[in-house]
Motif scaffolding. Structure first.
Motif, PDB file in Angstrom:
ATOM      1  N   PRO A 158       0.808  -1.226   0.000  1.00 15.60           N
ATOM      2  CA  PRO A 158       0.000   0.000   0.000  1.00 15.60           C
ATOM      3  C   PRO A 158       0.842   1.278   0.000  1.00 15.60           C
ATOM      4  N   PHE A 159       1.961   1.260   0.712  1.00 13.56           N
ATOM      5  CA  PHE A 159       2.910   2.362   0.673  1.00 13.56           C
ATOM      6  C   PHE A 159       4.179   1.837   0.002  1.00 13.56           C
ATOM      7  N   PRO A 160       4.741   2.550  -0.943  1.00  9.65           N
ATOM      8  CA  PRO A 160       5.907   2.034  -1.671  1.00  9.65           C
ATOM      9  C   PRO A 160       7.115   1.849  -0.752  1.00  9.65           C
ATOM     10  N   TYR A 161       7.929   0.844  -1.072  1.00  9.98           N
ATOM     11  CA  TYR A 161       9.171   0.634  -0.337  1.00  9.98           C
ATOM     12  C   TYR A 161      10.205   1.652  -0.798  1.00  9.98           C
ATOM     13  N   LEU A 162      10.720   2.434   0.143  1.00 10.41           N
ATOM     14  CA  LEU A 162      11.742   3.427  -0.150  1.00 10.41           C
ATOM     15  C   LEU A 162      12.909   3.197   0.799  1.00 10.41           C
ATOM     16  N   PRO A 163      14.087   2.878   0.273  1.00 11.47           N
ATOM     17  CA  PRO A 163      15.237   2.626   1.153  1.00 11.47           C
ATOM     18  C   PRO A 163      15.503   3.807   2.073  1.00 11.47           C
ATOM     19  N   THR A 164      15.894   3.508   3.282  1.00 11.62           N
ATOM     20  CA  THR A 164      16.151   4.540   4.286  1.00 11.62           C
ATOM     21  C   THR A 164      17.606   4.507   4.730  1.00 11.62           C
ATOM     22  N   MET A 165      18.006   5.552   5.411  1.00  8.95           N
ATOM     23  CA  MET A 165      19.350   5.614   5.981  1.00  8.95           C
ATOM     24  C   MET A 165      19.568   4.463   6.954  1.00  8.95           C
ATOM     25  N   ASP A 166      20.802   4.082   7.089  1.00  8.26           N
ATOM     26  CA  ASP A 166      21.176   3.147   8.140  1.00  8.26           C
ATOM     27  C   ASP A 166      20.809   3.791   9.474  1.00  8.26           C
ATOM     28  N   PRO A 167      20.000   3.125  10.308  1.00  8.23           N
ATOM     29  CA  PRO A 167      19.592   3.750  11.574  1.00  8.23           C
ATOM     30  C   PRO A 167      20.769   4.070  12.491  1.00  8.23           C
ATOM     31  N   ALA A 168      21.826   3.263  12.434  1.00 10.36           N
ATOM     32  CA  ALA A 168      22.993   3.540  13.272  1.00 10.36           C
ATOM     33  C   ALA A 168      23.673   4.837  12.858  1.00 10.36           C
ATOM     34  N   VAL A 169      23.706   5.102  11.560  1.00 10.84           N
ATOM     35  CA  VAL A 169      24.301   6.342  11.064  1.00 10.84           C
ATOM     36  C   VAL A 169      23.433   7.537  11.447  1.00 10.84           C
ATOM     37  N   PHE A 170      22.127   7.405  11.270  1.00 10.88           N
ATOM     38  CA  PHE A 170      21.217   8.497  11.645  1.00 10.88           C
ATOM     39  C   PHE A 170      21.358   8.823  13.130  1.00 10.88           C
ATOM     40  N   HIS A 171      21.443   7.788  13.954  1.00 15.04           N
ATOM     41  CA  HIS A 171      21.594   7.994  15.394  1.00 15.04           C
ATOM     42  C   HIS A 171      22.913   8.682  15.716  1.00 15.04           C
ATOM     43  N   ALA A 172      23.993   8.173  15.148  1.00 12.31           N
ATOM     44  CA  ALA A 172      25.320   8.664  15.523  1.00 12.31           C
ATOM     45  C   ALA A 172      25.606  10.065  15.008  1.00 12.31           C
ATOM     46  N   THR A 173      25.086  10.398  13.831  1.00 10.20           N
ATOM     47  CA  THR A 173      25.454  11.670  13.216  1.00 10.20           C
ATOM     48  C   THR A 173      24.408  12.768  13.362  1.00 10.20           C
ATOM     49  N   HIS A 174      23.167  12.400  13.702  1.00  9.77           N
ATOM     50  CA  HIS A 174      22.117  13.417  13.716  1.00  9.77           C
ATOM     51  C   HIS A 174      21.325  13.496  15.017  1.00  9.77           C
ATOM     52  N   LEU A 175      21.478  12.528  15.905  1.00 10.11           N
ATOM     53  CA  LEU A 175      20.687  12.531  17.141  1.00 10.11           C
ATOM     54  C   LEU A 175      21.576  12.633  18.377  1.00 10.11           C
ATOM     55  N   SER A 176      22.642  13.394  18.260  1.00 13.67           N
ATOM     56  CA  SER A 176      23.573  13.529  19.390  1.00 13.67           C
ATOM     57  C   SER A 176      22.940  14.246  20.585  1.00 13.67           C
ATOM     58  N   ASP A 177      21.838  14.966  20.349  1.00 14.93           N
ATOM     59  CA  ASP A 177      21.161  15.645  21.455  1.00 14.93           C
ATOM     60  C   ASP A 177      20.133  14.754  22.153  1.00 14.93           C
ATOM     61  N   TRP A 178      20.022  13.524  21.697  1.00 13.70           N
ATOM     62  CA  TRP A 178      19.152  12.556  22.384  1.00 13.70           C
ATOM     63  C   TRP A 178      19.985  11.855  23.449  1.00 13.70           C
ATOM     64  N   HIS A 179      19.660  12.080  24.710  1.00 16.57           N
ATOM     65  CA  HIS A 179      20.504  11.620  25.806  1.00 16.57           C
ATOM     66  C   HIS A 179      19.924  10.436  26.571  1.00 16.57           C
TER      67      HIS A 179
END
Length: 325
Positions: free
Chosen positions: A86-107
């Motif tokens: 129903p919703f197309p498959y769209l590849p996403t970022m590696d979650p580990a990369v998203f966490h390490a490089t963009h969520l540094s303010d999540w403590h």
């Protein structure tokens, strides 16, 4: 496979100030866990778009008193279900990369899913070696079907974790629908527990009876084997449209016919599903307490529509109130 840029080993964010994974798991037997889940940005997103998504994500999470964030590792599951997605498959970022490089303010802790079959063993090894077990736990997920190409089998991924990063807490997936078909999902859970799983996260729950049957069989099998049951975290997801309902069913979520009728005919299916999620949570919480099974809840939205994401945020806030009443 992720793009090459997604496979780089980024420097991890600074040490958290909101508790560690061992702290959270140590309290999981005394009080229910509360998680909030989301999918990383699309791999095609520009750096500016990724930064904005991270900013909005942190703003949504800020008022929520959740124990951990859960980041999905999305894989193409068309091999499991040949029907049109129903919703197309769209590849996403590696979650580990998203966490390490963009969520540094999540403590607070983060649980990162790993669809291990799509990663070569050396890549999994590198990620395990670079992972901070105080900040991160993992859920190792096997192939979506027996016909899917597998680079690293799930048993080998568990063995690799024990070899490379034995102090990394890992969880497993629990699927009540699979238990309905074969009455053996609790045995899969026990096998994963023997491999080191310290908690389980369910597929989205709408069929409470099937879930209670799984919990019951798991509890009594643990008693027979003389082992303590590990925490089971039940996933709740609101449903704001018939398309979202179709997607839930495509994912394999069992929606009882009476509830599907209610959602199809409701003036506001989002409000209807929100209330049903709360009712399911109350019933499952009471059932687990009676059986002495540690539990928790994970709130997510399978849709990217803002109204459904906002409802998921509201549900997570309400769940914290419910769990502390």
């Amino acid at each position: 496979m992720p793009d090459r840029a997604d496979r780089l080993d980024p420097q991890p964010p600074a040490a958290p100030s909101g508790g560690t994974v061992p702290d959270v798991l140590a309290t999981a037997r005394q009080r229910p866990l509360l998680l909030f889940g989301l999918t990383p940005p699309r791999r095609s997103a520009t750096p500016e778009q990724v930064a904005e998504i991270a900013r909005v994500t942190l703003a949504r999470l800020a008022p929520l008193d959740v124990d951990a964030l859960l980041l999905y590792d999305i894989d193409d599951e068309s091999d499991r279900n040949p029907d049109e997605r129903p919703f197309p498959y769209l590849p996403t970022m590696d979650p580990a990369v998203f966490h390490a490089t963009h969520l540094s303010d999540w403590h607070r802790p983060t649980i990162i899913y790993r669809c291990v079959g799509k990663y070569p063993e050396p890549e999994l090894r590198d990620w395990l070696e670079a992972t901070d077990p105080d900040r991160v736990a993992a859920v190792l997920v096997g192939a979506s079907s027996s016909t899917k190409e597998v680079r690293t089998p799930l048993p080998r991924a568990h063995a690799l974790r024990r070899e490379v990063r034995p102090d990394l807490a890992v969880g497993g997936v629990a699927i009540p629908e699979r238990h309905t078909r074969g009455r053996d999902e609790h045995l899969r859970m026990l096998a994963k527990q023997e491999q080191g799983c310290a908690f389980f996260v369910s597929q989205v729950i709408y069929d409470v009876d099937a879930t209670k049957s799984l919990v019951s069989d798991y509890r009594y099998a643990c008693r027979e084997r003389g082992v303590a049951p590990q925490p089971i975290v039940f996933t709740l997801s609101v449903c704001g449209s018939l398309k979202t309902l179709s997607f839930l069913k495509w994912l394999g979520v069992a929606v009882p016919w009476w509830l599907e009728n209610a959602l199809r005919h409701a003036e506001d299916p989002l409000a209807e599903s929100y209330e049903q999620c709360l009712a399911n949570a109350r019933e499952l919480a009471g059932f687990c307490r009676r059986l002495g099974v540690p539990f928790g809840f994970h709130v997510e939205s399978v849709s990217i529509r803002k109204v459904e994401i906002d409802a998921a945020v509201a549900l997570a806030a309400r769940m914290r109130e419910l769990l502390t009443d």
